[in-house]
Design an enzyme around this catalytic site. Sequence first.
Site, PDB file in Angstrom:
ATOM      1  N   PRO A   1      23.009  46.207  20.283  1.00  0.00           N
ATOM      2  CA  PRO A   1      22.278  45.017  20.736  1.00  0.00           C
ATOM      3  C   PRO A   1      22.497  43.782  19.872  1.00  0.00           C
ATOM      4  CG  PRO A   1      20.875  46.958  20.863  1.00  0.00           C
ATOM      5  CD  PRO A   1      22.114  47.377  20.138  1.00  0.00           C
TER       6      PRO A   1
ATOM      7  N   LYS B   1      33.774  46.971  15.977  1.00  0.00           N
ATOM      8  CA  LYS B   1      32.394  47.381  15.732  1.00  0.00           C
ATOM      9  C   LYS B   1      32.296  48.879  15.998  1.00  0.00           C
ATOM     10  CE  LYS B   1      28.742  48.375  17.816  1.00  0.00           C
ATOM     11  NZ  LYS B   1      28.111  49.363  16.897  1.00  0.00           N
TER      12      LYS B   1
ATOM     13  N   GLU C   1      35.533  52.633  28.861  1.00  0.00           N
ATOM     14  CA  GLU C   1      35.663  54.097  28.967  1.00  0.00           C
ATOM     15  C   GLU C   1      34.259  54.642  28.792  1.00  0.00           C
ATOM     16  OE1 GLU C   1      35.485  57.676  28.432  1.00  0.00           O
ATOM     17  OE2 GLU C   1      36.462  57.452  26.471  1.00  0.00           O
TER      18      GLU C   1
ATOM     19  N   CYS D   1      32.752  62.990  26.553  1.00  0.00           N
ATOM     20  CA  CYS D   1      32.556  62.333  27.845  1.00  0.00           C
ATOM     21  C   CYS D   1      33.314  63.031  28.965  1.00  0.00           C
ATOM     22  CB  CYS D   1      32.956  60.870  27.754  1.00  0.00           C
ATOM     23  SG  CYS D   1      34.620  60.600  27.098  1.00  0.00           S
TER      24      CYS D   1
ATOM     25  N   GLU E   1      24.828  62.672  33.031  1.00  0.00           N
ATOM     26  CA  GLU E   1      25.518  63.091  31.819  1.00  0.00           C
ATOM     27  C   GLU E   1      24.482  63.474  30.767  1.00  0.00           C
ATOM     28  OE1 GLU E   1      29.341  61.584  29.360  1.00  0.00           O
ATOM     29  OE2 GLU E   1      27.703  60.138  29.474  1.00  0.00           O
TER      30      GLU E   1
END
Length: 464
Positions: free
Chosen positions: A198, A160, A239, A273, A371
């Site tokens: 979702p 996905k 991750e 990230c 973040e």
Amino acid sequence: MSHRSREPAVIDVVNPTTEEVIGTVRAGTPGDVDAAVTRAVAAFPAWSATSLETRLAVVRGVADALAARTDSLAATMTAEMGTPITFASRVQVPNPVGIARGVADVLAGGYFDGEEIGNSLVLREPIGVVAAITPWNFPLQQMIAKVVPALAAGNVVVLKPSELAPMTADLLASVLTSVLADAGAPEGVFSVVHGTGPVVGEALAVHPMVDMVSFTGSTRAGRRVAALAAETVKRVALELGGKSANVVLDDADLTRAVKIGVANAFMNNGQACSAWTRLLVPASLHDQALEIAVAAASKYEPGDPALPTTRIGPAVSAAQRDRVVGYIRQGISEGAKLALGGPERPTDRGFHVAPTVFGSVLPDMTIAQEEIFGPVLSVLPYTDDDDAVRIANSTIYGLGGAVFSADPARALSIAKRLRTGQVDINGAAFNTNAPFGGYRQSGTGREFGRHGLDEFTELKSIQH
């Protein structure tokens, strides 16, 4: 897309530079997930029994095919998520190629040979059906980091991809479909289900026939995936987010350290990230470091990422732009010194954010703790080495980091004290064969190379 009797819901793909719709993908449903997982389950016995030579040929074939399609892959990522075309061509495609080739090297090096421990033969075997849920910021890299080692280990995969970067996933799917067909793989070994987290992501996380979920994304979403997967005790690899610190020691080349730090913080439009979004400098050097950072950041002028001279493009979406701007406003309201940029729109069109630098940032400020995922750099002063380590370790995250020093031994000593999965010393190069992953709420598990393969295998002991 499959033929269907009635038109299902579709997801628009929006170019974040032009704000125009450039494509659509079908929005998957839990029924689509169930069908893909069912096909994967049926394909698993045959695929897991294929020879190592066959799987090795598939991995190498994927790497070669991606390398040959560098231009189209880079252009697609630039169009759908705004990464600068030069960065896409030099990093967003070559890194995945390197990751795949690294997996091939591990396979060829005897990874599945087994280990004798006393009277036990210890083997690594595939887990089964792997659900790979990937993000938009490094779309190809994160898909390859999951799909390739999973298939190499003999697993079957349902992917996905992010609904913000689905066209890159379709390009990868065409490559994999061709390479797997050439290898004689059964239908269902690999499939893609587009859709939202979702709906499609959660359907994969709860599906009783999915054996593992490998997820890359926000820490908030990762918590949700882990909670859902726990109901059926799936293997879960996460991750997640980061708030990495670039620790510049007092003996470092300050100009070099700050310039490299700015480049890292703003790479991929600040949407990484592991970006070093906190610049930690000795208090006595704070003002000098801030001046260098502002001068370096001023060269990042928002522009069209399709142009090879553009160093920074837009945020991936209007929602992401607004989120970043909200953090900038919060930094100002909490008393950080705005040295460059700010919340105002730098362009008339596109989801651009002005490259922003804050000085005199305190460790407990929101912009130093959360973040942001945009081109925002916080400069924090520290008193001594112990204080620098304390500040670096003061967030919930632990993904990346850096240390700069004229003394390699001193830098290594500090690096060992940082509670984080990766640390670069003096701007060392990224290694696509070394384990990548985080401590604490930056996730669980590792990707790349041998350690990445480990995530997708079960251990079996046979006593004889």
